[in-house]
Design an enzyme around this catalytic site. Sequence first.
Site, short mmCIF file in Angstrom:
data_model
loop_
_atom_site.label_atom_id
_atom_site.label_comp_id
_atom_site.label_asym_id
_atom_site.label_seq_id
_atom_site.Cartn_x
_atom_site.Cartn_y
_atom_site.Cartn_z
N ASP A 66 -22.17 43.04 26.21
CA ASP A 66 -20.74 42.73 26.29
C ASP A 66 -19.92 43.91 26.79
O ASP A 66 -20.35 45.07 26.71
CB ASP A 66 -20.21 42.34 24.91
CG ASP A 66 -20.64 40.95 24.47
OD1 ASP A 66 -21.51 40.36 25.14
OD2 ASP A 66 -20.11 40.47 23.45
N HIS A 213 -23.93 46.12 23.76
CA HIS A 213 -22.79 46.41 24.64
C HIS A 213 -23.20 47.43 25.70
O HIS A 213 -23.83 48.44 25.37
CB HIS A 213 -21.61 46.96 23.84
CG HIS A 213 -21.06 45.98 22.83
ND1 HIS A 213 -21.71 45.71 21.65
CD2 HIS A 213 -19.95 45.21 22.85
CE1 HIS A 213 -21.01 44.81 20.97
NE2 HIS A 213 -19.93 44.50 21.67
#
Length: 261
Positions: A66, A213
């Site tokens: 992400d 992430h």
Amino acid sequence: MKYNRLLCAGIAVSLLWISPCATLSNEQNTSYASPAPAKGRTYYEERGDIVWEVPTHRKLIALTFDDGPDVSNTPAILDLLQKYDAKATFFVVGSRVEKLPHLVKREREEGHEIGNHTFLHSSFQHISRNKALSELDQGQASIVQATGAGTHLFRPPGGSYNDSLVKLAKEKGLKIILWSWHQDTLDWRKPGVHRIANKVLRNARNGDIVLMHDFVHHSTQTVEALKIILPELKKRGYSFVTVSELLYNREKPDGLIEVNK
């Protein structure tokens, strides 16, 4: 008697003071999205509205990243994925895509999947419909501009969702993808390389969707953790696939209500 009258008056004043707060709370509960939806996970999962993980007997895992792209972490992750013949899904933030479109283009060219993670990473906990639409549309437009094609996957920031967001996603042709609860690495907290790696390795199951992430400010812990995760899971016989490929290999569990087609 005098004491009782004073007590009753005090209670009445207290109720008058509490009432506006209760009204405010009810108004807040009608906001566009909430992190604590009235319906539980099973309701949305049975209908195929939201995906947390995918039931399959095959040794498949979907790594998801992400908040990117990032000028340093994203290329390093792509290099590692290529080294271990792994595919992943990147849920990108549109405003960052506009600054680094070549990285998103590279992601798609190397066989990875792109997902919409909004344009500004705005919270969907209390957001108007117009703002939500703008976040989705601008996020999608940035992906199209960078790669020439859009996406059918969407991950709301923070995992916030409710009926209104599910309905909007359907209207926009997007499938909401969250993550396996036992595979939230919390890498954004910078907990340490081995904590991130151990979270994935100790909990690895068929059909997992792992949350990581590729943009964490001033941190390369995710990259370093992948150097441990990828070879170890490959040694165990796992293959790393995109979310869409994982969904393609889905085995229908008993009781599934398929309404989101």
